[in-house]
Design a protein around this motif. Structure first.
Motif, PDB file in Angstrom:
ATOM      1  N   GLY A   9      97.203  -1.521  84.737  1.00  0.00           N
ATOM      2  CA  GLY A   9      96.959  -1.184  83.346  1.00  0.00           C
ATOM      3  C   GLY A   9      98.093  -1.649  82.453  1.00  0.00           C
ATOM      4  N   GLY A  10      97.894  -1.501  81.157  1.00  0.00           N
ATOM      5  CA  GLY A  10      98.937  -1.878  80.215  1.00  0.00           C
ATOM      6  C   GLY A  10      98.377  -2.178  78.851  1.00  0.00           C
ATOM      7  N   LEU A  11      99.225  -2.799  78.038  1.00  0.00           N
ATOM      8  CA  LEU A  11      98.860  -3.172  76.664  1.00  0.00           C
ATOM      9  C   LEU A  11      98.465  -4.636  76.631  1.00  0.00           C
ATOM     10  N   VAL A  12      97.346  -4.910  75.997  1.00  0.00           N
ATOM     11  CA  VAL A  12      96.871  -6.290  75.885  1.00  0.00           C
ATOM     12  C   VAL A  12      96.264  -6.476  74.505  1.00  0.00           C
ATOM     13  N   GLN A  13      96.374  -7.683  74.001  1.00  0.00           N
ATOM     14  CA  GLN A  13      95.799  -7.987  72.695  1.00  0.00           C
ATOM     15  C   GLN A  13      94.291  -8.190  72.795  1.00  0.00           C
ATOM     16  N   PRO A  14      93.575  -7.965  71.710  1.00  0.00           N
ATOM     17  CA  PRO A  14      92.131  -8.224  71.722  1.00  0.00           C
ATOM     18  C   PRO A  14      91.840  -9.650  72.165  1.00  0.00           C
ATOM     19  N   GLY A  15      90.830  -9.771  73.013  1.00  0.00           N
ATOM     20  CA  GLY A  15      90.486 -11.063  73.572  1.00  0.00           C
ATOM     21  C   GLY A  15      91.201 -11.382  74.864  1.00  0.00           C
ATOM     22  N   GLY A  16      92.156 -10.556  75.229  1.00  0.00           N
ATOM     23  CA  GLY A  16      92.936 -10.805  76.432  1.00  0.00           C
ATOM     24  C   GLY A  16      92.265 -10.293  77.690  1.00  0.00           C
ATOM     25  N   SER A  17      93.005 -10.403  78.801  1.00  0.00           N
ATOM     26  CA  SER A  17      92.481 -10.027  80.109  1.00  0.00           C
ATOM     27  C   SER A  17      93.480  -9.160  80.854  1.00  0.00           C
ATOM     28  N   LEU A  79      89.193  -4.796  89.418  1.00  0.00           N
ATOM     29  CA  LEU A  79      88.372  -4.898  88.215  1.00  0.00           C
ATOM     30  C   LEU A  79      89.018  -5.939  87.312  1.00  0.00           C
ATOM     31  N   GLN A  80      88.391  -7.087  87.227  1.00  0.00           N
ATOM     32  CA  GLN A  80      88.848  -8.142  86.324  1.00  0.00           C
ATOM     33  C   GLN A  80      88.197  -7.906  84.968  1.00  0.00           C
ATOM     34  N   MET A  81      89.017  -7.717  83.965  1.00  0.00           N
ATOM     35  CA  MET A  81      88.521  -7.415  82.635  1.00  0.00           C
ATOM     36  C   MET A  81      88.882  -8.550  81.690  1.00  0.00           C
ATOM     37  N   ASN A  82      87.880  -9.185  81.120  1.00  0.00           N
ATOM     38  CA  ASN A  82      88.086 -10.299  80.193  1.00  0.00           C
ATOM     39  C   ASN A  82      87.515  -9.953  78.824  1.00  0.00           C
ATOM     40  N   SER A  83      87.925 -10.709  77.837  1.00  0.00           N
ATOM     41  CA  SER A  83      87.436 -10.518  76.457  1.00  0.00           C
ATOM     42  C   SER A  83      87.549  -9.058  76.044  1.00  0.00           C
ATOM     43  N   LEU A  84      88.697  -8.491  76.290  1.00  0.00           N
ATOM     44  CA  LEU A  84      88.907  -7.076  75.987  1.00  0.00           C
ATOM     45  C   LEU A  84      88.931  -6.838  74.495  1.00  0.00           C
ATOM     46  N   GLY A  85      88.379  -5.699  74.113  1.00  0.00           N
ATOM     47  CA  GLY A  85      88.362  -5.282  72.724  1.00  0.00           C
ATOM     48  C   GLY A  85      88.911  -3.879  72.580  1.00  0.00           C
ATOM     49  N   PRO A  86      89.205  -3.452  71.368  1.00  0.00           N
ATOM     50  CA  PRO A  86      89.736  -2.094  71.159  1.00  0.00           C
ATOM     51  C   PRO A  86      88.844  -1.009  71.759  1.00  0.00           C
ATOM     52  N   GLU A  87      87.551  -1.274  71.849  1.00  0.00           N
ATOM     53  CA  GLU A  87      86.624  -0.281  72.401  1.00  0.00           C
ATOM     54  C   GLU A  87      86.807  -0.092  73.898  1.00  0.00           C
ATOM     55  N   ASP A  88      87.552  -0.955  74.521  1.00  0.00           N
ATOM     56  CA  ASP A  88      87.830  -0.829  75.949  1.00  0.00           C
ATOM     57  C   ASP A  88      89.071   0.018  76.224  1.00  0.00           C
ATOM     58  N   THR A  89      89.751   0.431  75.180  1.00  0.00           N
ATOM     59  CA  THR A  89      90.927   1.275  75.347  1.00  0.00           C
ATOM     60  C   THR A  89      90.525   2.606  75.970  1.00  0.00           C
ATOM     61  N   ALA A  90      91.158   2.940  77.092  1.00  0.00           N
ATOM     62  CA  ALA A  90      90.805   4.152  77.821  1.00  0.00           C
ATOM     63  C   ALA A  90      91.735   4.293  79.020  1.00  0.00           C
ATOM     64  N   VAL A  91      91.656   5.452  79.644  1.00  0.00           N
ATOM     65  CA  VAL A  91      92.262   5.618  80.966  1.00  0.00           C
ATOM     66  C   VAL A  91      91.197   5.240  81.981  1.00  0.00           C
ATOM     67  N   TYR A  92      91.558   4.331  82.877  1.00  0.00           N
ATOM     68  CA  TYR A  92      90.632   3.854  83.884  1.00  0.00           C
ATOM     69  C   TYR A  92      90.940   4.523  85.222  1.00  0.00           C
ATOM     70  N   TYR A  93      89.902   5.056  85.836  1.00  0.00           N
ATOM     71  CA  TYR A  93      90.043   5.791  87.092  1.00  0.00           C
ATOM     72  C   TYR A  93      89.298   5.071  88.218  1.00  0.00           C
ATOM     73  N   CYS A  94      89.970   4.932  89.310  1.00  0.00           N
ATOM     74  CA  CYS A  94      89.339   4.425  90.517  1.00  0.00           C
ATOM     75  C   CYS A  94      88.579   5.571  91.188  1.00  0.00           C
ATOM     76  N   ASN A  95      87.447   5.255  91.756  1.00  0.00           N
ATOM     77  CA  ASN A  95      86.620   6.248  92.440  1.00  0.00           C
ATOM     78  C   ASN A  95      86.102   5.650  93.731  1.00  0.00           C
ATOM     79  N   THR A 114      94.890   4.858  85.173  1.00  0.00           N
ATOM     80  CA  THR A 114      95.822   3.881  84.607  1.00  0.00           C
ATOM     81  C   THR A 114      95.356   3.562  83.187  1.00  0.00           C
ATOM     82  N   LEU A 115      96.294   3.580  82.268  1.00  0.00           N
ATOM     83  CA  LEU A 115      95.952   3.421  80.850  1.00  0.00           C
ATOM     84  C   LEU A 115      95.832   1.948  80.484  1.00  0.00           C
ATOM     85  N   VAL A 116      94.735   1.631  79.838  1.00  0.00           N
ATOM     86  CA  VAL A 116      94.522   0.295  79.278  1.00  0.00           C
ATOM     87  C   VAL A 116      94.432   0.452  77.763  1.00  0.00           C
TER      88      VAL A 116
END
Length: 120
Positions: A9-17, A79-95, A114-116
């Motif tokens: 997790g971490g900080l990424v700019q919009p459009g990033g991965s 989990l490969q996350m591409n084209s990230l947007g502000p709406e994807d901001t969240a804590v991500y949990y593995c299950n 993990t915070l994204v």
């Protein structure tokens, strides 16, 4: 005991991965389902993606942008996350749903989260 360790997790700019990883360890006989959920501030936890027996399932909001995969030899899900947007901001949990040594039923386990953050 089954333990999950998440990373990526971490900080990424919009459009990033970003790529998240989650590794299960402990006395594991088999892992059935591995997946990712997320919880944004003020919202319910929701399924992002999961994988079981080679089949994948995605939330509509991430389909085409996120890709889930697993390495069975390493008990790891990605989990490969591409084209990230502000709406994807969240804590991500593995299950995961695992069959521990000594038991005959699956147990569900959650990672610590993990915070994204997607922000410019």
């Amino acid at each position: 005991q089954v333990h999950l360790v998440e990373s990526g997790g971490g900080l990424v700019q919009p459009g990033g991965s970003l790529r998240l990883s989650c590794t299960a360890s402990g006395s594991i006989v088999d892992i059935n389902t591995m997946g990712w959920y997320r919880q944004a501030p003020g919202k319910e936890r929701e399924l992002v993606a999961r994988i079981a027996n080679g089949a994948t399932d995605y939330a509509g909001s991430v389909k085409g942008r996120f890709a889930i995969s697993r390495d069975n030899a390493k008990n790891t899900v990605y989990l490969q996350m591409n084209s990230l947007g502000p709406e994807d901001t969240a804590v991500y949990y593995c299950n995961v749903k695992v069959l521990p040594l000594g038991l005959s039923r699956l147990l569900e386990r959650w990672g610590q989260g993990t915070l994204v953050t997607v922000s410019s």
